[in-house]
Motif scaffolding. Sequence first.
Motif, PDB file in Angstrom:
ATOM      1  N   MET A  24      28.663  37.265  41.837  1.00  0.00           N
ATOM      2  CA  MET A  24      27.598  36.505  42.421  1.00  0.00           C
ATOM      3  C   MET A  24      28.054  35.080  42.768  1.00  0.00           C
ATOM      4  O   MET A  24      27.816  34.604  43.862  1.00  0.00           O
ATOM      5  N   TRP A  25      28.698  34.398  41.822  1.00  0.00           N
ATOM      6  CA  TRP A  25      29.160  33.041  42.081  1.00  0.00           C
ATOM      7  C   TRP A  25      30.254  33.011  43.128  1.00  0.00           C
ATOM      8  O   TRP A  25      30.325  32.079  43.942  1.00  0.00           O
ATOM      9  N   ILE A  26      31.093  34.036  43.108  1.00  0.00           N
ATOM     10  CA  ILE A  26      32.184  34.089  44.092  1.00  0.00           C
ATOM     11  C   ILE A  26      31.605  34.235  45.498  1.00  0.00           C
ATOM     12  O   ILE A  26      32.064  33.583  46.438  1.00  0.00           O
ATOM     13  N   GLN A  27      30.587  35.069  45.646  1.00  0.00           N
ATOM     14  CA  GLN A  27      29.954  35.241  46.955  1.00  0.00           C
ATOM     15  C   GLN A  27      29.294  33.947  47.425  1.00  0.00           C
ATOM     16  O   GLN A  27      29.353  33.599  48.604  1.00  0.00           O
ATOM     17  N   LEU A  28      28.676  33.228  46.492  1.00  0.00           N
ATOM     18  CA  LEU A  28      28.051  31.952  46.844  1.00  0.00           C
ATOM     19  C   LEU A  28      29.101  30.958  47.345  1.00  0.00           C
ATOM     20  O   LEU A  28      28.916  30.311  48.373  1.00  0.00           O
ATOM     21  N   TRP A  29      30.216  30.850  46.635  1.00  0.00           N
ATOM     22  CA  TRP A  29      31.278  29.918  47.049  1.00  0.00           C
ATOM     23  C   TRP A  29      31.900  30.343  48.371  1.00  0.00           C
ATOM     24  O   TRP A  29      32.234  29.498  49.199  1.00  0.00           O
ATOM     25  N   GLU A  30      32.070  31.658  48.575  1.00  0.00           N
ATOM     26  CA  GLU A  30      32.612  32.123  49.853  1.00  0.00           C
ATOM     27  C   GLU A  30      31.660  31.787  50.994  1.00  0.00           C
ATOM     28  O   GLU A  30      32.094  31.358  52.070  1.00  0.00           O
ATOM     29  N   HIS A  31      30.375  31.953  50.775  1.00  0.00           N
ATOM     30  CA  HIS A  31      29.371  31.609  51.792  1.00  0.00           C
ATOM     31  C   HIS A  31      29.416  30.110  52.093  1.00  0.00           C
ATOM     32  O   HIS A  31      29.419  29.707  53.258  1.00  0.00           O
ATOM     33  N   ARG A  61      30.563  28.723  55.854  1.00  0.00           N
ATOM     34  CA  ARG A  61      29.548  28.151  56.732  1.00  0.00           C
ATOM     35  C   ARG A  61      29.356  26.650  56.580  1.00  0.00           C
ATOM     36  O   ARG A  61      28.837  26.004  57.478  1.00  0.00           O
ATOM     37  N   HIS A  62      29.735  26.099  55.451  1.00  0.00           N
ATOM     38  CA  HIS A  62      29.479  24.684  55.180  1.00  0.00           C
ATOM     39  C   HIS A  62      30.710  24.033  54.552  1.00  0.00           C
ATOM     40  O   HIS A  62      30.620  23.375  53.514  1.00  0.00           O
ATOM     41  N   ARG A  63      31.836  24.196  55.178  1.00  0.00           N
ATOM     42  CA  ARG A  63      33.090  23.704  54.609  1.00  0.00           C
ATOM     43  C   ARG A  63      33.100  22.186  54.459  1.00  0.00           C
ATOM     44  O   ARG A  63      33.478  21.651  53.420  1.00  0.00           O
ATOM     45  N   GLY A  64      32.673  21.459  55.483  1.00  0.00           N
ATOM     46  CA  GLY A  64      32.696  19.997  55.430  1.00  0.00           C
ATOM     47  C   GLY A  64      31.759  19.446  54.363  1.00  0.00           C
ATOM     48  O   GLY A  64      32.118  18.543  53.615  1.00  0.00           O
ATOM     49  N   LYS A  65      30.555  20.009  54.303  1.00  0.00           N
ATOM     50  CA  LYS A  65      29.591  19.548  53.302  1.00  0.00           C
ATOM     51  C   LYS A  65      30.087  19.855  51.893  1.00  0.00           C
ATOM     52  O   LYS A  65      29.920  19.039  50.984  1.00  0.00           O
TER      53      LYS A  65
END
Length: 79
Positions: free
Chosen positions: A1-8, A12-16
């Motif tokens: 679950m946490w891995i999927q959140l970090w991948e997302h 999608r929000h690399r700079g932020k």
Amino acid sequence: MWIQLWEHLWERHRGKTLGAAAGVLLGLIYLICGLWDMLIFVLIVYTCYNIGKRIERGDTPVPIQQFWRWLLDKWRLLR
């Protein structure tokens, strides 16, 4: 679950994500040194997040010209 959140977040929000992580890191260093209080920590995280958000959108990280124009407009009101 946490891995999927970090991948997302990374896809999608690399700079932020990088901006917020840099802010947290700098803020923790400041808190460990014992010189900063919580408001400064939040200010650092927020500033780094906004810079990351601007980079992600393709804007300039720090809009110096826009800020300078704003200052000049404010100065003209005081004259």
